[in-house]
Write a protein that holds these residues in place. Structure first.
Motif, PDB file in Angstrom:
ATOM      1  N   LEU A  62     -42.822 -12.632  29.590  1.00 30.64           N
ATOM      2  CA  LEU A  62     -42.726 -11.811  28.286  1.00 30.64           C
ATOM      3  C   LEU A  62     -41.420 -12.537  27.646  1.00 30.64           C
ATOM      4  CD1 LEU A  62     -42.211  -8.382  30.369  1.00 30.64           C
ATOM      5  CD2 LEU A  62     -43.982  -9.085  29.068  1.00 30.64           C
ATOM      6  N   GLY A  63     -41.070 -13.472  28.168  1.00 26.60           N
ATOM      7  CA  GLY A  63     -40.072 -14.338  27.429  1.00 26.60           C
ATOM      8  C   GLY A  63     -38.656 -13.597  27.606  1.00 26.60           C
ATOM      9  N   LEU A  64     -38.398 -12.529  28.449  1.00 29.00           N
ATOM     10  CA  LEU A  64     -37.211 -11.822  28.592  1.00 29.00           C
ATOM     11  C   LEU A  64     -36.257 -12.536  29.404  1.00 29.00           C
ATOM     12  CD1 LEU A  64     -38.600  -8.303  29.219  1.00 29.00           C
ATOM     13  CD2 LEU A  64     -37.937  -9.401  26.889  1.00 29.00           C
ATOM     14  N   ASP A  65     -34.972 -12.135  29.395  1.00 27.76           N
ATOM     15  CA  ASP A  65     -33.903 -12.700  30.136  1.00 27.76           C
ATOM     16  C   ASP A  65     -34.186 -11.733  31.353  1.00 27.76           C
ATOM     17  OD1 ASP A  65     -32.726 -14.160  28.162  1.00 27.76           O
ATOM     18  OD2 ASP A  65     -31.242 -12.537  27.588  1.00 27.76           O
ATOM     19  N   PHE A  66     -34.092 -12.805  32.347  1.00 28.59           N
ATOM     20  CA  PHE A  66     -34.320 -12.288  33.814  1.00 28.59           C
ATOM     21  C   PHE A  66     -33.239 -12.562  34.826  1.00 28.59           C
ATOM     22  CE2 PHE A  66     -35.789 -13.161  38.179  1.00 28.59           C
ATOM     23  CZ  PHE A  66     -36.596 -11.994  38.547  1.00 28.59           C
ATOM     24  N   GLY A  67     -32.813 -11.265  35.397  1.00 29.44           N
ATOM     25  CA  GLY A  67     -31.757 -11.257  36.557  1.00 29.44           C
ATOM     26  C   GLY A  67     -32.289 -10.818  37.721  1.00 29.44           C
ATOM     27  N   ARG A  68     -31.844 -11.276  38.842  1.00 28.71           N
ATOM     28  CA  ARG A  68     -32.054 -10.933  40.074  1.00 28.71           C
ATOM     29  C   ARG A  68     -30.728 -10.544  41.008  1.00 28.71           C
ATOM     30  NH1 ARG A  68     -35.481 -14.283  44.654  1.00 28.71           N
ATOM     31  NH2 ARG A  68     -35.135 -12.958  46.470  1.00 28.71           N
ATOM     32  N   ILE A  69     -30.840  -9.374  41.677  1.00 25.42           N
ATOM     33  CA  ILE A  69     -29.754  -9.127  42.752  1.00 25.42           C
ATOM     34  C   ILE A  69     -30.602  -8.990  44.078  1.00 25.42           C
ATOM     35  CG2 ILE A  69     -28.059  -7.382  43.240  1.00 25.42           C
ATOM     36  CD1 ILE A  69     -28.132  -6.343  40.286  1.00 25.42           C
ATOM     37  N   GLN A  70     -29.922  -9.356  44.870  1.00 26.35           N
ATOM     38  CA  GLN A  70     -30.491  -9.479  46.433  1.00 26.35           C
ATOM     39  C   GLN A  70     -29.700  -8.529  47.093  1.00 26.35           C
ATOM     40  OE1 GLN A  70     -33.224 -11.337  47.700  1.00 26.35           O
ATOM     41  NE2 GLN A  70     -33.061  -9.672  49.316  1.00 26.35           N
ATOM     42  N   PHE A  71     -30.238  -7.183  47.172  1.00 24.53           N
ATOM     43  CA  PHE A  71     -29.444  -6.360  47.901  1.00 24.53           C
ATOM     44  C   PHE A  71     -29.355  -6.534  49.568  1.00 24.53           C
ATOM     45  CE2 PHE A  71     -30.617  -4.462  43.901  1.00 24.53           C
ATOM     46  CZ  PHE A  71     -29.573  -3.360  43.503  1.00 24.53           C
ATOM     47  N   THR A  72     -27.844  -6.450  49.842  1.00 21.34           N
ATOM     48  CA  THR A  72     -27.441  -6.382  51.173  1.00 21.34           C
ATOM     49  C   THR A  72     -26.544  -5.358  51.348  1.00 21.34           C
ATOM     50  OG1 THR A  72     -25.720  -8.054  50.397  1.00 21.34           O
ATOM     51  CG2 THR A  72     -27.830  -9.151  51.262  1.00 21.34           C
ATOM     52  N   PRO A  73     -26.360  -5.149  52.879  1.00 21.62           N
ATOM     53  CA  PRO A  73     -25.328  -3.973  53.206  1.00 21.62           C
ATOM     54  C   PRO A  73     -23.978  -4.333  52.761  1.00 21.62           C
ATOM     55  CG  PRO A  73     -26.693  -4.964  54.982  1.00 21.62           C
ATOM     56  CD  PRO A  73     -27.003  -5.799  54.267  1.00 21.62           C
ATOM     57  N   ASP A  74     -23.491  -5.342  52.467  1.00 19.15           N
ATOM     58  CA  ASP A  74     -22.098  -5.448  52.014  1.00 19.15           C
ATOM     59  C   ASP A  74     -21.884  -5.587  50.420  1.00 19.15           C
ATOM     60  OD1 ASP A  74     -23.184  -7.982  51.802  1.00 19.15           O
ATOM     61  OD2 ASP A  74     -21.735  -9.057  52.562  1.00 19.15           O
ATOM     62  N   LEU A  75     -23.103  -5.274  49.910  1.00 21.83           N
ATOM     63  CA  LEU A  75     -23.054  -5.286  48.383  1.00 21.83           C
ATOM     64  C   LEU A  75     -22.105  -4.252  47.831  1.00 21.83           C
ATOM     65  CD1 LEU A  75     -24.235  -7.416  46.232  1.00 21.83           C
ATOM     66  CD2 LEU A  75     -25.909  -5.616  45.881  1.00 21.83           C
ATOM     67  N   MET A  76     -21.301  -4.398  46.603  1.00 22.21           N
ATOM     68  CA  MET A  76     -20.580  -3.365  46.292  1.00 22.21           C
ATOM     69  C   MET A  76     -20.937  -3.130  44.786  1.00 22.21           C
ATOM     70  SD  MET A  76     -18.422  -2.575  48.597  1.00 22.21           S
ATOM     71  CE  MET A  76     -17.356  -1.533  47.698  1.00 22.21           C
ATOM     72  N   PRO A  77     -20.513  -1.981  44.154  1.00 17.49           N
ATOM     73  CA  PRO A  77     -21.058  -1.779  42.815  1.00 17.49           C
ATOM     74  C   PRO A  77     -20.448  -2.670  41.937  1.00 17.49           C
ATOM     75  CG  PRO A  77     -20.372   0.540  43.739  1.00 17.49           C
ATOM     76  CD  PRO A  77     -20.073  -0.732  44.911  1.00 17.49           C
ATOM     77  N   GLY A  78     -19.260  -3.262  42.257  1.00 15.96           N
ATOM     78  CA  GLY A  78     -18.628  -4.256  41.093  1.00 15.96           C
ATOM     79  C   GLY A  78     -19.650  -5.516  41.008  1.00 15.96           C
ATOM     80  N   ASP A  79     -20.194  -5.857  42.439  1.00 16.05           N
ATOM     81  CA  ASP A  79     -21.116  -7.088  42.282  1.00 16.05           C
ATOM     82  C   ASP A  79     -22.350  -6.808  41.472  1.00 16.05           C
ATOM     83  OD1 ASP A  79     -19.559  -8.286  44.340  1.00 16.05           O
ATOM     84  OD2 ASP A  79     -20.526  -7.043  45.988  1.00 16.05           O
ATOM     85  N   ILE A  80     -22.836  -5.666  40.939  1.00 16.21           N
ATOM     86  CA  ILE A  80     -23.669  -5.372  40.053  1.00 16.21           C
ATOM     87  C   ILE A  80     -23.563  -5.039  38.597  1.00 16.21           C
ATOM     88  CG2 ILE A  80     -25.730  -3.829  39.709  1.00 16.21           C
ATOM     89  CD1 ILE A  80     -25.880  -3.036  42.782  1.00 16.21           C
ATOM     90  N   LEU A  81     -22.471  -4.476  38.484  1.00 15.42           N
ATOM     91  CA  LEU A  81     -21.942  -4.063  37.202  1.00 15.42           C
ATOM     92  C   LEU A  81     -20.859  -4.947  36.603  1.00 15.42           C
ATOM     93  CD1 LEU A  81     -21.261  -0.245  37.688  1.00 15.42           C
ATOM     94  CD2 LEU A  81     -23.333  -1.218  37.006  1.00 15.42           C
ATOM     95  N   GLY A  82     -20.171  -5.672  37.229  1.00 17.56           N
ATOM     96  CA  GLY A  82     -19.159  -6.360  36.823  1.00 17.56           C
ATOM     97  C   GLY A  82     -17.766  -5.643  36.783  1.00 17.56           C
ATOM     98  N   SER A  83     -16.695  -6.407  36.242  1.00 18.72           N
ATOM     99  CA  SER A  83     -15.445  -5.611  36.203  1.00 18.72           C
ATOM    100  C   SER A  83     -14.683  -6.315  35.361  1.00 18.72           C
ATOM    101  CB  SER A  83     -14.803  -5.833  37.588  1.00 18.72           C
ATOM    102  OG  SER A  83     -14.725  -7.027  38.047  1.00 18.72           O
ATOM    103  N   ASN A  84     -13.562  -5.506  35.015  1.00 21.74           N
ATOM    104  CA  ASN A  84     -12.439  -6.044  34.219  1.00 21.74           C
ATOM    105  C   ASN A  84     -11.373  -6.875  34.987  1.00 21.74           C
ATOM    106  OD1 ASN A  84     -13.196  -5.376  31.405  1.00 21.74           O
ATOM    107  ND2 ASN A  84     -12.739  -3.070  32.394  1.00 21.74           N
TER     108      ASN A  84
END
Length: 318
Positions: A62-84
């Motif tokens: 598709l030629g789209l930007d591709f991102g991958r998140i390997q979900f694990t039990p210690d993953l936090m919301p900020g690890d997905i969304l980012g933060s200030n």
């Protein structure tokens, strides 16, 4: 873009993915429907059936930007969304964007992370935006989540809550390949060492974000007759009236199923939706939204069979 152009684009994507992925034609077709209907997909299948690799090849074609998140039990919301984060040099907060800021996101083994982290995807999947510290950050209109999960493990997994499942357009079951397909897989990859990359197998972009947006606009021109709308509504409402189901499908399911039927019609080159389009997509669109009643579980009934029965018993327009 005309519907003929949409069909040619779909054929090009199928051919490109087929350079690396053996079989799984039905899964690729469903991914194309989801792409044009702007819906998210949950892939469920045993380990080693190329769920992750399929998503990578699909994104590459598709030629789209591709991102991958390997979900694990210690993953936090900020690890997905980012933060200030506070920058001591400028004495200001700086936005650090998480991996969700992409066009096609692979949420690998999504059921390995707790519900608190799974919930970080809810706003992005529904509204195509992320809110951080009260500020909304938009995502692309064609933002697509392809999530995977393993159905055979029960240790260290967290079942997806109903609110999360309801945001997926399809739940696709990825089966083991046939004997002939498995032989082709071994012949193709048996001599290759190291990680498999789509580019190494000749998979390249045959589209871009503008092309996909134009194809999605073409799908909106597909006619959805009142009789077909009535059929979709009656089918979805039948899931709420079945004594074998403790919880039926939501109005959101009816809307998504109708949109998916339009996309399927467009891929077939038609500017109108047939009841057969709805029937073909009923199982992947409803199987993850239905909960069996305790009595149905005791009797050993399966959601798949109940969906088939509802499709059979709900009269379709002629």
């Amino acid at each position: 873009m005309t519907l003929a152009d949409v069909g040619q684009l779909a054929d090009a994507i199928r051919a490109e993915v087929g350079k690396a992925v053996v079989g799984q034609a039905e899964t690729v077709d469903a991914l194309l429907v989801a792409l044009l209907a702007q819906g998210h997909v949950l892939l469920e299948g045993p380990p080693g059936t190329a769920k992750t690799f399929l998503a990578q090849c699909f994104a590459a074609s598709l030629g789209l930007d591709f991102g991958r998140i390997q979900f694990t039990p210690d993953l936090m919301p900020g690890d997905i969304l980012g933060s200030n984060l506070f920058n001591f040099q400028t004495s200001q907060f700086t936005l650090t964007r998480g991996p969700i800021f992409t066009e096609l996101l692979l949420a690998d083994e999504i059921n390995r992370t707790p519900p608190k982290t799974q919930a970080a995807l809810l706003e992005a999947m529904q509204e195509r935006r992320v809110t951080l510290d009260g500020t909304a950050h938009p995502l692309p209109d064609h933002f697509l989540v392809v999530a995977t999960q393993n159905p055979i493990e029960s240790q260290g997994v967290y079942p997806l809550p109903e609110a999360q499942l309801d945001r997926f357009l399809f739940k696709l079951l990825v089966p083991y390949p046939s004997a002939a397909e498995e032989a082709r897989i071994v012949a193709t990859f048996g001599e290759r060492a190291g990680p498999q990359r789509p580019a190494d197998l000749g998979v390249g972009p045959v589209a871009d974000a503008a092309t996909i947006a134009a194809a999605a606009r073409a799908v909106k021109g597909v006619t959805l007759a009142e009789s077909v709308i009535d059929y979709v509504v009656r089918l979805v409402r039948a899931t709420r009236e079945s004594a074998d189901l403790a919880s039926g499908a939501s109005p959101r399911a009816a809307v998504l199923l109708a949109n998916a039927a339009r996309a399927r019609a467009a891929l077939a080159g038609r500017d109108y939706v047939l009841p057969d389009d709805v029937k073909a997509l009923a199982a992947p669109a409803l199987r993850h939204r239905l909960l069996l009643s305790p009595a149905a579980e005791i009797e050993g009934k399966a959601v798949e069979a109940l969906v088939a029965e509802l499709v059979e018993s709900t009269e379709a327009p002629r």
